[in-house]
Design a protein around this motif. Structure first.
Motif, mmCIF file in Angstrom:
data_model
loop_
_atom_site.group_PDB
_atom_site.id
_atom_site.type_symbol
_atom_site.label_atom_id
_atom_site.label_comp_id
_atom_site.label_asym_id
_atom_site.label_seq_id
_atom_site.Cartn_x
_atom_site.Cartn_y
_atom_site.Cartn_z
ATOM 1 N N ARG A 181 39.952 47.631 45.277
ATOM 2 C CA ARG A 181 41.191 46.992 44.471
ATOM 3 C C ARG A 181 41.274 46.833 43.106
ATOM 4 N N ALA A 182 41.713 45.712 42.352
ATOM 5 C CA ALA A 182 42.187 45.577 41.304
ATOM 6 C C ALA A 182 42.297 43.894 41.298
ATOM 7 N N TRP A 183 41.245 42.969 40.378
ATOM 8 C CA TRP A 183 41.509 41.530 40.285
ATOM 9 C C TRP A 183 42.334 41.355 39.059
ATOM 10 N N HIS A 184 43.408 41.187 39.010
ATOM 11 C CA HIS A 184 44.348 40.868 37.284
ATOM 12 C C HIS A 184 43.673 39.791 37.140
ATOM 13 N N ILE A 219 53.560 37.984 45.479
ATOM 14 C CA ILE A 219 52.464 37.576 46.384
ATOM 15 C C ILE A 219 51.607 36.779 45.013
ATOM 16 N N ALA A 220 51.990 36.251 44.627
ATOM 17 C CA ALA A 220 50.785 35.460 44.125
ATOM 18 C C ALA A 220 50.925 34.571 43.355
ATOM 19 N N THR A 221 50.060 33.078 43.307
ATOM 20 C CA THR A 221 50.841 32.375 42.433
ATOM 21 C C THR A 221 50.264 31.349 41.400
ATOM 22 N N ILE A 256 40.293 31.400 36.330
ATOM 23 C CA ILE A 256 38.553 30.231 36.567
ATOM 24 C C ILE A 256 38.206 32.174 37.343
ATOM 25 N N TRP A 257 37.348 32.989 36.628
ATOM 26 C CA TRP A 257 36.660 34.592 36.677
ATOM 27 C C TRP A 257 35.298 33.968 36.941
ATOM 28 N N MET A 258 34.960 33.355 38.499
ATOM 29 C CA MET A 258 32.989 33.341 37.873
ATOM 30 C C MET A 258 32.676 33.763 39.441
ATOM 31 N N SER A 259 31.239 34.309 39.101
ATOM 32 C CA SER A 259 29.963 35.384 40.108
ATOM 33 C C SER A 259 29.127 33.940 40.243
ATOM 34 N N MET A 260 28.681 33.524 41.184
ATOM 35 C CA MET A 260 27.642 32.963 41.886
ATOM 36 C C MET A 260 26.539 33.300 41.953
ATOM 37 N N GLU A 285 54.422 43.941 39.771
ATOM 38 C CA GLU A 285 53.941 43.982 41.202
ATOM 39 C C GLU A 285 52.787 42.757 42.154
ATOM 40 N N LEU A 286 52.934 41.911 41.406
ATOM 41 C CA LEU A 286 52.525 40.384 41.846
ATOM 42 C C LEU A 286 53.563 39.452 41.792
ATOM 43 N N ARG A 287 53.755 39.313 41.552
ATOM 44 C CA ARG A 287 54.798 38.942 40.694
ATOM 45 C C ARG A 287 55.902 37.433 42.199
ATOM 46 N N ILE A 320 40.376 32.764 40.576
ATOM 47 C CA ILE A 320 41.878 31.811 40.954
ATOM 48 C C ILE A 320 42.681 31.494 40.128
ATOM 49 N N ASN A 321 43.996 31.961 40.632
ATOM 50 C CA ASN A 321 44.601 32.177 39.103
ATOM 51 C C ASN A 321 44.455 29.657 38.963
ATOM 52 N N ALA A 322 44.343 29.520 38.242
ATOM 53 C CA ALA A 322 44.523 28.468 38.253
ATOM 54 C C ALA A 322 45.618 27.932 36.772
ATOM 55 N N GLY A 382 38.113 44.627 34.119
ATOM 56 C CA GLY A 382 38.276 45.234 35.622
ATOM 57 C C GLY A 382 38.250 44.398 36.448
ATOM 58 N N GLY A 383 38.394 43.092 36.851
ATOM 59 C CA GLY A 383 37.770 42.400 38.009
ATOM 60 C C GLY A 383 37.987 43.336 38.866
ATOM 61 N N LYS A 384 37.217 43.239 39.908
ATOM 62 C CA LYS A 384 37.483 44.224 41.210
ATOM 63 C C LYS A 384 37.911 42.196 42.232
ATOM 64 N N GLY A 385 37.992 43.476 43.647
ATOM 65 C CA GLY A 385 39.189 43.027 44.709
ATOM 66 C C GLY A 385 38.061 43.509 45.530
ATOM 67 N N ARG A 386 38.530 43.510 46.508
ATOM 68 C CA ARG A 386 37.360 44.113 48.135
ATOM 69 C C ARG A 386 38.587 45.615 47.979
ATOM 70 N N LEU A 387 37.007 46.590 48.417
ATOM 71 C CA LEU A 387 37.683 48.026 48.692
ATOM 72 C C LEU A 387 38.554 48.746 47.414
HETATM 73 P P1 BTX Z 1 41.184 41.371 47.665
HETATM 74 O O1 BTX Z 1 40.852 43.121 47.754
HETATM 75 O O2 BTX Z 1 41.725 40.542 48.757
HETATM 76 O O3 BTX Z 1 42.546 41.644 46.555
HETATM 77 C C1 BTX Z 1 43.025 42.419 45.632
HETATM 78 C C2 BTX Z 1 44.718 42.415 46.086
HETATM 79 O O4 BTX Z 1 45.407 40.591 44.867
HETATM 80 C C3 BTX Z 1 45.387 43.332 44.857
HETATM 81 O O5 BTX Z 1 45.390 44.482 45.520
HETATM 82 C C4 BTX Z 1 46.512 42.836 44.739
HETATM 83 O O6 BTX Z 1 47.955 42.777 45.727
HETATM 84 C C5 BTX Z 1 45.993 41.135 44.378
HETATM 85 N N1 BTX Z 1 46.250 40.787 43.379
HETATM 86 C C6 BTX Z 1 45.317 41.090 42.018
HETATM 87 N N2 BTX Z 1 45.039 40.380 41.590
HETATM 88 C C7 BTX Z 1 45.763 38.999 41.668
HETATM 89 C C8 BTX Z 1 45.430 38.321 40.994
HETATM 90 N N3 BTX Z 1 45.395 37.375 40.254
HETATM 91 N N4 BTX Z 1 46.148 36.683 41.978
HETATM 92 C C9 BTX Z 1 46.535 37.049 43.429
HETATM 93 N N5 BTX Z 1 46.655 37.787 43.470
HETATM 94 C C10 BTX Z 1 45.877 38.668 43.170
HETATM 95 C C11 BTX Z 1 40.335 39.286 46.776
HETATM 96 O O7 BTX Z 1 40.134 41.024 46.613
HETATM 97 C C12 BTX Z 1 38.455 38.493 46.076
HETATM 98 C C13 BTX Z 1 38.939 39.063 44.149
HETATM 99 C C14 BTX Z 1 37.706 38.479 43.736
HETATM 100 C C15 BTX Z 1 37.971 38.338 42.115
HETATM 101 C C16 BTX Z 1 36.925 37.686 41.754
HETATM 102 S S1 BTX Z 1 37.406 37.145 39.779
HETATM 103 C C17 BTX Z 1 35.268 37.082 39.089
HETATM 104 C C18 BTX Z 1 34.423 37.352 40.022
HETATM 105 N N6 BTX Z 1 34.951 39.083 39.400
HETATM 106 C C19 BTX Z 1 35.224 40.744 39.432
HETATM 107 O O8 BTX Z 1 35.580 41.407 38.879
HETATM 108 N N7 BTX Z 1 35.780 39.877 40.818
HETATM 109 C C20 BTX Z 1 35.313 38.771 41.204
#
Ligand code: BTX
Length: 327
Positions: free
Chosen positions: A125-128, A227-229, A135-139, A223-225, A211-213, A118-123
Motif C-alpha cells: 500500500r502507499a503512504w501519502h 480516515i486520516a487526521t 514526519i517521514w522517517m526510518s530508523m 480518499e483519505l479525508r 506521522i501526519n504532524a 513513493g512512501g510505502k505502507g504495508r502489503l
Molecule cells: P498501512 O498499510 O497500515 O497503511 C496504509 C494505508 O493508510 C493506505 O492504504 C491508506 O488507506 C492510508 N494512508 C495512506 N497515507 C496516509 C496518511 N498520510 N495518513 C493516514 N492514512 C494514510 C502504515 O501502512 C505504515 C506507513 C509507514 C510510512 C512510513 S513514512 C516513513 C517510512 N518510509 C516509507 O516509505 N514508509 C514509512
C-alpha cells in the motif's frame, strides 16, 4: 568537527542566552571569523541569530525544516538519533535506510525526508507523504533478539510514538493492532517494520514511521479525508517537528533499553493501556483465512489473541484487523 552542529548544540545548551564569539570559537575549535562565517550560513538556512557587539550571539528562532544538525543539536540520547541522514525529496526513506544499514550505519541512525514520492505502507500500500508537513522517517535498529520476536519492535515503536504524541500535544491517542495510531477514529500515524535477517539472526530492522504532524485537512487527498487526521488538526497547534523527533528518540531509547534488559512485559502493559483493539469485536484477515471474534489481549510474546463466538481462542501473528459495525 561539524562547526555548524557545534554552534547549534551550544545554542541549545544555553537557551535565550548570548554566547560570545570567543566562547563559540573555543567550543568549536576554530577562529572567530570561522564562527561568524558559519553563523551566516545558518542565517541563510533560515535560523534567526541575533548578534550584539560585546555580548555575542543568541538564537531567536529555528526554521521549520528537518535538518540533521537541528535534530542532533537538542538530542539527549546515547544512540537513537545520533546519526541523521536528512533529505528534501526521496522516493521512500525505507529504501535509503536499508542502503545505509547495509553499508554499516550504526543502530539508531535516522533517515528523514520533507517529502516522499513513493512512501510505502504495508502489503504494497502507499503512504501519502506531502512536503513539509509530516514526519517521514526510518530508523535502523540492530536488536539481538530471536527473529520471531521482531514484531514486538513494532509494538514498542507504536507505544513510543503514542507516548510522544501524548506528551507533546496532550491529545488522546489509541493504537490499532499492530501498527497504526488513531485519534478519534482517524489515522494519524503508521509504523512499518522491515526485517533483514539470516537463517537465525537479525541483521537489522528498518522501522518506518509516518506521522501526519502539521498536515491540514485540505492536504489529504479525497480518499483519505474521512480516515486520516493530523496532530495539528486534533490539537489546534503547530507541532515543532524537530522537537517531536528528539522527544521520540528519548522515549524510544528508554523503552528499547528496558525491553532489551527486561523483556516485553512493560511494552505489553503500556500497549494494552492505549489499545484501540482490545475489547472490540473484530474481523481478522490473514493471507490464508478470515476470523471473527473479540480481541482479548496480547500474549507474552506480543501476539494478538482473538476469542471467537464459541469461546475458542486464536493467536494472530500478522493480519489486517477490521472492526464490527458497532465497534
Ligand atoms: P498501512 O498499510 O497500515 O497503511 C496504509 C494505508 O493508510 C493506505 O492504504 C491508506 O488507506 C492510508 N494512508 C495512506 N497515507 C496516509 C496518511 N498520510 N495518513 C493516514 N492514512 C494514510 C502504515 O501502512 C505504515 C506507513 C509507514 C510510512 C512510513 S513514512 C516513513 C517510512 N518510509 C516509507 O516509505 N514508509 C514509512
Amino acid at each position: 568537527m561539524n562547526i555548524k552542529q557545534e554552534i547549534l548544540k551550544a545554542f541549545h545548551a544555553n537557551p535565550g542566552r548570548f554566547i560570545s564569539g570567543e566562547e563559540l570559537s573555543q567550543t568549536c575549535g576554530c577562529s572567530r571569523t570561522a564562527v561568524w562565517k558559519h553563523i551566516e550560513e545558518l542565517r541563510q538556512e533560515g535560523y534567526e541569530v541575533e548578534a550584539v557587539r560585546k555580548a555575542g550571539y543568541r538564537l531567536l528562532a529555528a526554521p521549520d525544516r528537518l535538518s540533521a544538525e537541528a535534530v542532533i543539536a537538542g538530542l539527549d540520547t546515547k544512540r537513537i538519533g545520533q546519526h541523521v541522514l536528512a533529505y528534501d525529496t526521496v522516493v521512500s526513506t525505507q529504501l535509503l535506510a536499508h542502503e545505509a544499514a547495509a553499508k554499516g550505519m550504526p543502530e539508531g541512525t535516522l533517515v528523514i525526508a520533507e517529502q516522499q514520492t513513493g512512501g510505502k505502507g504495508r502489503l504494497g500500500r502507499a503512504w501519502h507523504s506531502p512536503k513539509g508537513t509530516g514526519i517521514w522517517m526510518s530508523m535502523i535498529v540492530r536488536p539481538v533478539i530471536p527473529i520471531p520476536k521482531t514484531p514486538q519492535m513494532t509494538l514498542l515503536t507504536a507505544v513510543a510514538v503514542a507516548k510522544t504524541m501524548q506528551q507533546e500535544t496532550g491529545v488522546d491517542v489509541k493504537i490499532k493492532w499492530p501498527n497504526d495510531i488513531f485519534i478519534g477514529g482517524k489515522k494519524v500515524c503508521g509504523v512499518l517494520t522491515e526485517l533483514n535477517a539470516e537463517a537465525d539472526r537479525v541483521n537489522y530492522l528498518v522501522i518506518g514511521i509516518g506521522i501526519n504532524a502539521n498536515t491540514a485537512a485540505a492536504d489529504f487527498p479525497e480518499e483519505l479525508r474521512d480516515i486520516a487526521t493530523s496532530l495539528a488538526i486534533e490539537s489546534g497547534t503547530t507541532v515543532d517537528r524537530v522537537r517531536f523527533i528528539q522527544q521520540f528518540c528519548r522515549i524510544f531509547e528508554a523503552e528499547y533499553d528496558h525491553y532489551l534488559r527486561h523483556g516485553f512485559d512493560r511494552i505489553k502493559t503500556e500497549w494494552e493501556a492505549c489499545s484501540y483493539t482490545i475489547g472490540r469485536w473484530v474481523t481478522v484477515k490473514t493471507i490464508h483465512s478470515e476470523l471473527e471474534g473479540r480481541a482479548v489481549g496480547l500474549d507474552e510474546e506480543g501476539v494478538l489473541i482473538i476469542e471467537d463466538a464459541a469461546g475458542a481462542r486464536h493467536k494472530v501473528y500478522s493480519a489486517d484487523v477490521n472492526y464490527g459495525a458497532n465497534e
